[in-house]
Design an enzyme around this catalytic site. Sequence first.
Site, PDB file in Angstrom:
ATOM      1  N   ARG A   5     -18.191 -10.964  -2.106  1.00 35.71           N
ATOM      2  CA  ARG A   5     -18.660 -10.461  -3.392  1.00 35.71           C
ATOM      3  C   ARG A   5     -17.572  -9.649  -4.118  1.00 35.71           C
ATOM      4  O   ARG A   5     -17.786  -9.203  -5.242  1.00 35.71           O
ATOM      5  CB  ARG A   5     -19.896  -9.567  -3.170  1.00 35.71           C
ATOM      6  CG  ARG A   5     -21.101 -10.282  -2.602  1.00 35.71           C
ATOM      7  CD  ARG A   5     -21.888 -10.994  -3.651  1.00 35.71           C
ATOM      8  NE  ARG A   5     -22.493 -10.076  -4.603  1.00 35.71           N
ATOM      9  CZ  ARG A   5     -23.664  -9.431  -4.399  1.00 35.71           C
ATOM     10  NH1 ARG A   5     -24.331  -9.593  -3.259  1.00 35.71           N
ATOM     11  NH2 ARG A   5     -24.150  -8.635  -5.326  1.00 35.71           N
ATOM     12  N   VAL A  15     -11.285 -10.614  -4.749  1.00 31.55           N
ATOM     13  CA  VAL A  15     -10.613 -11.801  -4.228  1.00 31.55           C
ATOM     14  C   VAL A  15     -11.579 -12.707  -3.480  1.00 31.55           C
ATOM     15  O   VAL A  15     -11.539 -13.931  -3.614  1.00 31.55           O
ATOM     16  CB  VAL A  15      -9.450 -11.411  -3.295  1.00 31.55           C
ATOM     17  CG1 VAL A  15      -8.661 -12.643  -2.890  1.00 31.55           C
ATOM     18  CG2 VAL A  15      -8.535 -10.413  -3.958  1.00 31.55           C
ATOM     19  N   TYR A  36      -3.714   3.406   4.077  1.00 27.48           N
ATOM     20  CA  TYR A  36      -4.118   2.020   3.801  1.00 27.48           C
ATOM     21  C   TYR A  36      -3.024   1.053   4.235  1.00 27.48           C
ATOM     22  O   TYR A  36      -3.302   0.001   4.849  1.00 27.48           O
ATOM     23  CB  TYR A  36      -4.408   1.861   2.313  1.00 27.48           C
ATOM     24  CG  TYR A  36      -4.867   0.480   1.913  1.00 27.48           C
ATOM     25  CD1 TYR A  36      -6.144   0.039   2.241  1.00 27.48           C
ATOM     26  CD2 TYR A  36      -4.039  -0.373   1.200  1.00 27.48           C
ATOM     27  CE1 TYR A  36      -6.576  -1.223   1.875  1.00 27.48           C
ATOM     28  CE2 TYR A  36      -4.460  -1.632   0.823  1.00 27.48           C
ATOM     29  CZ  TYR A  36      -5.726  -2.061   1.153  1.00 27.48           C
ATOM     30  OH  TYR A  36      -6.142  -3.321   0.792  1.00 27.48           O
ATOM     31  N   PRO A  60      -0.908 -10.021  -0.933  1.00 21.11           N
ATOM     32  CA  PRO A  60      -0.904 -10.146  -2.396  1.00 21.11           C
ATOM     33  C   PRO A  60      -0.351  -8.917  -3.091  1.00 21.11           C
ATOM     34  O   PRO A  60      -0.467  -7.802  -2.590  1.00 21.11           O
ATOM     35  CB  PRO A  60      -2.384 -10.343  -2.733  1.00 21.11           C
ATOM     36  CG  PRO A  60      -3.106  -9.634  -1.620  1.00 21.11           C
ATOM     37  CD  PRO A  60      -2.266  -9.850  -0.396  1.00 21.11           C
ATOM     38  N   THR A  61       0.226  -9.133  -4.243  1.00 23.93           N
ATOM     39  CA  THR A  61       0.652  -8.038  -5.104  1.00 23.93           C
ATOM     40  C   THR A  61      -0.581  -7.450  -5.785  1.00 23.93           C
ATOM     41  O   THR A  61      -1.715  -7.776  -5.431  1.00 23.93           O
ATOM     42  CB  THR A  61       1.676  -8.545  -6.136  1.00 23.93           C
ATOM     43  OG1 THR A  61       2.223  -7.448  -6.844  1.00 23.93           O
ATOM     44  CG2 THR A  61       1.047  -9.533  -7.112  1.00 23.93           C
ATOM     45  N   HIS A  95      -8.314   0.206  -9.434  1.00 21.91           N
ATOM     46  CA  HIS A  95      -6.875   0.062  -9.541  1.00 21.91           C
ATOM     47  C   HIS A  95      -6.431   0.297 -10.980  1.00 21.91           C
ATOM     48  O   HIS A  95      -7.249   0.419 -11.900  1.00 21.91           O
ATOM     49  CB  HIS A  95      -6.444  -1.318  -9.054  1.00 21.91           C
ATOM     50  CG  HIS A  95      -6.514  -1.473  -7.568  1.00 21.91           C
ATOM     51  ND1 HIS A  95      -7.299  -2.415  -6.943  1.00 21.91           N
ATOM     52  CD2 HIS A  95      -5.909  -0.781  -6.571  1.00 21.91           C
ATOM     53  CE1 HIS A  95      -7.171  -2.305  -5.631  1.00 21.91           C
ATOM     54  NE2 HIS A  95      -6.333  -1.321  -5.380  1.00 21.91           N
ATOM     55  N   TRP A 127      -2.251   8.587 -15.630  1.00 22.58           N
ATOM     56  CA  TRP A 127      -1.486   9.298 -14.599  1.00 22.58           C
ATOM     57  C   TRP A 127      -0.032   8.846 -14.593  1.00 22.58           C
ATOM     58  O   TRP A 127       0.289   7.674 -14.820  1.00 22.58           O
ATOM     59  CB  TRP A 127      -2.104   9.020 -13.228  1.00 22.58           C
ATOM     60  CG  TRP A 127      -3.261   9.919 -12.898  1.00 22.58           C
ATOM     61  CD1 TRP A 127      -4.169  10.450 -13.775  1.00 22.58           C
ATOM     62  CD2 TRP A 127      -3.641  10.377 -11.607  1.00 22.58           C
ATOM     63  NE1 TRP A 127      -5.089  11.213 -13.102  1.00 22.58           N
ATOM     64  CE2 TRP A 127      -4.794  11.194 -11.773  1.00 22.58           C
ATOM     65  CE3 TRP A 127      -3.136  10.191 -10.322  1.00 22.58           C
ATOM     66  CZ2 TRP A 127      -5.435  11.803 -10.692  1.00 22.58           C
ATOM     67  CZ3 TRP A 127      -3.774  10.803  -9.256  1.00 22.58           C
ATOM     68  CH2 TRP A 127      -4.913  11.602  -9.443  1.00 22.58           C
ATOM     69  N   ASP A 134       3.312   9.110  -9.569  1.00 23.16           N
ATOM     70  CA  ASP A 134       3.600   7.762 -10.046  1.00 23.16           C
ATOM     71  C   ASP A 134       3.315   6.705  -8.980  1.00 23.16           C
ATOM     72  O   ASP A 134       3.089   5.547  -9.288  1.00 23.16           O
ATOM     73  CB  ASP A 134       5.080   7.638 -10.434  1.00 23.16           C
ATOM     74  CG  ASP A 134       5.340   8.035 -11.874  1.00 23.16           C
ATOM     75  OD1 ASP A 134       4.481   7.751 -12.727  1.00 23.16           O
ATOM     76  OD2 ASP A 134       6.401   8.625 -12.143  1.00 23.16           O
TER      77      ASP A 134
END
Length: 393
Positions: free
Chosen positions: A14, A17, A138, A165-166, A181, A242, A350
């Site tokens: 769900r 990806v 992570y 993946p990027t 994200h 940010w 950053d």
Amino acid sequence: MITQDCKIYVAGHRGLVGSAIWNNLLKRGYTNLVGRTHRELDLTDQLAVRRFFDDEQPDAVVLAAAFVGGIMANSLYRADFIMQNMQMQCNVISEAYRHQVKKLLFLGSTCIYPKNAPQPMKEDCLLTSPLEYTNEPYAIAKIAGLKMCESYNLQYGTNYIAVMPTNLYGPNDNFHLENSHVLPAMMRKIYLAKLIHEESWEGIRNDLNKRPVEGINGSSQREEILNILEKYGISDNKVELWGTGTPLREFLWSEDMADASVHILLNVDFKDIIGLEKYSSVHYGAATDGAVDRDHSEGRGGAIPKLGEIRNCHINVGTGKELTIRELSTLVAKTLGFEGTICFDASKPDGTMRKLIDVEKLHSLGWTHKVEIEDGVRQLMEWYLQSPSYRRG
């Protein structure tokens, strides 16, 4: 070989990806799919995962489930990020082995690479220097996952492939202002700032009814709504983001990621990544459907002493293209017709300054991306406006 009658379990079906992979498989005629929401199956529960595998007996597994988020979430929930992801990976991979699953595809992230890795980042720069601090828990969990796949292959002759993946974006993305994200959060902030300026309270209330923020929804008072949005850097025709805006990022449309994943699941084996010639015919035969024969393995996989050191068998998945966060914000603003101010809070982190991946290995395996960022941003905004709400689980 994964045939169309094989039962494929998509963990995280769900999510961003997982849902795209599910749909991609259906379009290719793979209809024997199994999925469970988080409420139906908690992948951190070892006994529950074992019962699921006992009942379903899948032939292949796509491990797309993960506990994810942006810089803020990674900073706030460090223990959750490492523990929950490790638990899910260990449970699913160990049960896949126990139930002799033919093929497993593990999805990681390019945050596995060192903060100061040479650009673009090749697969073999893994573990060559320190990670970026904010997403270290992570990243360590995902490194452990890809190493589990690699180690099971080498010791037991399994056929587990890890793809990294990027930064992904697309349908079913998470637009939560705290946990999402960079791209979906940025898009929602700019959209809401535009609505505030236009005094489009119907649009604002509709947005908050779909995706409440800290309990504030469309039925809340105007002052409450404006106060909570201001907390997240959203005000009348003004958005605060940010960092400095200078970090470079690469973005991949989630449906492209799904297509790459399914391509690898159906067409790429571990032997293709490390080179079939490195395996002896004794340990690599048709009887095991592309995996080292467990019955003939001796000690640490039998064939390993002949192979030497094998590592970095994962596959980068991306576009090989990048833009700055500031350039991305300009693109999103242009797409939304936002003419207000976008400012950056340099007191906030950053993250890694550049995260471009090398996709030479992926291209050599027969796949390249299709959706460019300009089209992807437009498609994502269209989906956001038409979608009900982000579905967790």
